[in-house]
Design a protein around this motif. Structure first.
Motif, mmCIF file in Angstrom:
data_model
loop_
_atom_site.group_PDB
_atom_site.id
_atom_site.type_symbol
_atom_site.label_atom_id
_atom_site.label_comp_id
_atom_site.label_asym_id
_atom_site.label_seq_id
_atom_site.Cartn_x
_atom_site.Cartn_y
_atom_site.Cartn_z
ATOM 1 N N LEU A 22 66.823 28.525 10.806
ATOM 2 C CA LEU A 22 67.707 29.738 11.182
ATOM 3 C C LEU A 22 66.676 30.699 11.373
ATOM 4 O O LEU A 22 66.634 31.775 12.000
ATOM 5 N N ASP A 23 65.755 31.187 10.082
ATOM 6 C CA ASP A 23 64.984 32.286 9.924
ATOM 7 C C ASP A 23 64.008 32.068 11.182
ATOM 8 O O ASP A 23 63.664 33.060 11.727
ATOM 9 N N ASP A 24 63.653 30.780 11.760
ATOM 10 C CA ASP A 24 62.816 31.052 12.908
ATOM 11 C C ASP A 24 63.400 31.607 14.149
ATOM 12 O O ASP A 24 62.768 32.235 15.002
ATOM 13 N N PHE A 25 64.700 31.322 14.441
ATOM 14 C CA PHE A 25 65.490 31.691 15.582
ATOM 15 C C PHE A 25 65.755 33.386 15.183
ATOM 16 O O PHE A 25 65.545 34.149 16.209
ATOM 17 N N LYS A 26 66.116 33.773 14.237
ATOM 18 C CA LYS A 26 66.173 35.341 13.709
ATOM 19 C C LYS A 26 65.111 36.121 13.871
ATOM 20 O O LYS A 26 65.165 37.285 14.405
ATOM 21 N N ARG A 27 63.831 35.528 13.607
ATOM 22 C CA ARG A 27 62.579 36.095 13.840
ATOM 23 C C ARG A 27 62.162 36.407 15.230
ATOM 24 O O ARG A 27 61.480 37.646 15.485
ATOM 25 N N TYR A 28 62.519 35.522 16.057
ATOM 26 C CA TYR A 28 61.926 35.631 17.303
ATOM 27 C C TYR A 28 63.124 36.210 18.528
ATOM 28 O O TYR A 28 62.703 37.136 18.922
ATOM 29 N N GLU A 29 63.966 35.527 18.571
ATOM 30 C CA GLU A 29 65.169 36.502 19.415
ATOM 31 C C GLU A 29 66.314 36.205 18.911
ATOM 32 O O GLU A 29 66.963 34.978 18.794
ATOM 33 N N TRP A 30 67.344 37.155 18.573
ATOM 34 C CA TRP A 30 68.732 37.229 17.963
ATOM 35 C C TRP A 30 69.521 38.230 18.420
ATOM 36 O O TRP A 30 69.159 39.354 18.004
ATOM 37 N N GLU A 61 83.690 40.414 34.817
ATOM 38 C CA GLU A 61 83.515 41.291 33.949
ATOM 39 C C GLU A 61 82.517 40.497 32.829
ATOM 40 O O GLU A 61 82.946 39.395 32.515
ATOM 41 N N ALA A 62 81.225 41.005 32.908
ATOM 42 C CA ALA A 62 80.477 40.396 31.577
ATOM 43 C C ALA A 62 81.146 40.623 30.244
ATOM 44 O O ALA A 62 81.216 41.524 30.001
ATOM 45 N N VAL A 63 80.828 39.491 29.668
ATOM 46 C CA VAL A 63 81.312 39.543 28.126
ATOM 47 C C VAL A 63 79.925 38.975 27.442
ATOM 48 O O VAL A 63 80.155 37.819 27.328
ATOM 49 N N PRO A 64 79.029 39.828 26.889
ATOM 50 C CA PRO A 64 77.880 39.163 26.271
ATOM 51 C C PRO A 64 78.461 38.752 24.933
ATOM 52 O O PRO A 64 78.874 39.448 24.329
ATOM 53 N N VAL A 65 77.906 37.599 24.662
ATOM 54 C CA VAL A 65 78.320 36.708 23.555
ATOM 55 C C VAL A 65 77.325 36.598 22.260
ATOM 56 O O VAL A 65 77.370 37.532 21.550
ATOM 57 N N PHE A 66 76.167 35.915 22.646
ATOM 58 C CA PHE A 66 75.305 35.447 21.658
ATOM 59 C C PHE A 66 73.996 34.806 22.471
ATOM 60 O O PHE A 66 74.283 33.945 23.514
ATOM 61 N N PHE A 67 72.772 35.278 22.108
ATOM 62 C CA PHE A 67 71.634 34.657 22.806
ATOM 63 C C PHE A 67 70.827 34.601 21.417
ATOM 64 O O PHE A 67 70.315 35.570 20.699
ATOM 65 N N THR A 68 69.973 33.383 21.379
ATOM 66 C CA THR A 68 69.119 33.094 20.371
ATOM 67 C C THR A 68 67.962 32.252 20.921
ATOM 68 O O THR A 68 68.360 31.456 21.928
ATOM 69 N N GLU A 69 66.700 32.379 20.388
ATOM 70 C CA GLU A 69 65.482 31.600 20.703
ATOM 71 C C GLU A 69 64.654 31.654 19.894
ATOM 72 O O GLU A 69 64.360 32.637 18.969
ATOM 73 N N ALA A 70 63.848 30.410 19.422
ATOM 74 C CA ALA A 70 63.040 29.924 18.559
ATOM 75 C C ALA A 70 61.660 29.827 19.328
ATOM 76 O O ALA A 70 61.898 29.035 20.494
ATOM 77 N N MET A 71 60.564 30.019 18.963
ATOM 78 C CA MET A 71 59.309 29.392 19.297
ATOM 79 C C MET A 71 59.362 28.081 19.242
ATOM 80 O O MET A 71 59.975 27.353 18.370
ATOM 81 N N THR A 72 58.446 27.313 19.799
ATOM 82 C CA THR A 72 58.374 25.828 19.955
ATOM 83 C C THR A 72 58.227 25.500 18.797
ATOM 84 O O THR A 72 57.206 26.154 17.998
ATOM 85 N N GLY A 73 58.689 24.387 18.272
ATOM 86 C CA GLY A 73 58.524 23.803 16.889
ATOM 87 C C GLY A 73 59.161 22.546 16.636
ATOM 88 O O GLY A 73 59.814 21.868 17.552
#
Length: 115
Positions: A22-30, A61-73
């Motif tokens: 989870l930390d990898d996702f939070k560090r890159y894009e959250w 109507e756009a309803v932005p919810v959630f997006f996350t990304e982690a580096m290749t791993g």
């Protein structure tokens, strides 16, 4: 029509010895809510393409919810996988009724329990 925008990106390397956490996702894009458009709504990102599609259709109507990304791993560890799906579901529930979803997916997102 209320259209949710959400996504999870992860290029998985099943030969990597360290799992993706989870930390990898939070560090890159959250990003949650309006922060998604601020961070990714323009340029050469698939999320920018989702915004463009919504902007072109005045009935949506756009309803932005959630997006996350982690580096290749390595594969996403099972605790992180569960946390991501729980978080995504909770964020979606908080947005009220949704008619459709535009989902930015990229990578295999291999999990320890879902190869």
């Amino acid at each position: 029509m209320r259209v949710a925008i959400l996504g999870i990106h992860h290029e998985s390397n099943s030969f990597a010895s360290l799992p993706t956490t989870l930390d990898d996702f939070k560090r890159y894009e959250w990003h949650e809510g309006d922060a998604i458009r601020l961070a990714l709504g323009e340029g050469h990102h698939d999320v920018a393409g989702l915004w463009a599609a919504i902007d072109e259709n005045s009935d949506w109507e756009a309803v932005p919810v959630f997006f996350t990304e982690a580096m290749t791993g390595g594969p996403i560890d099972r605790q992180t996988e569960a946390q991501l799906w729980t978080h995504l579901s909770q964020q979606l529930d908080h947005k009220g009724p949704i008619d459709a979803a535009l989902i930015a997916e990229h990578g295999a997102a291999v999990g320890e329990d879902h190869p």
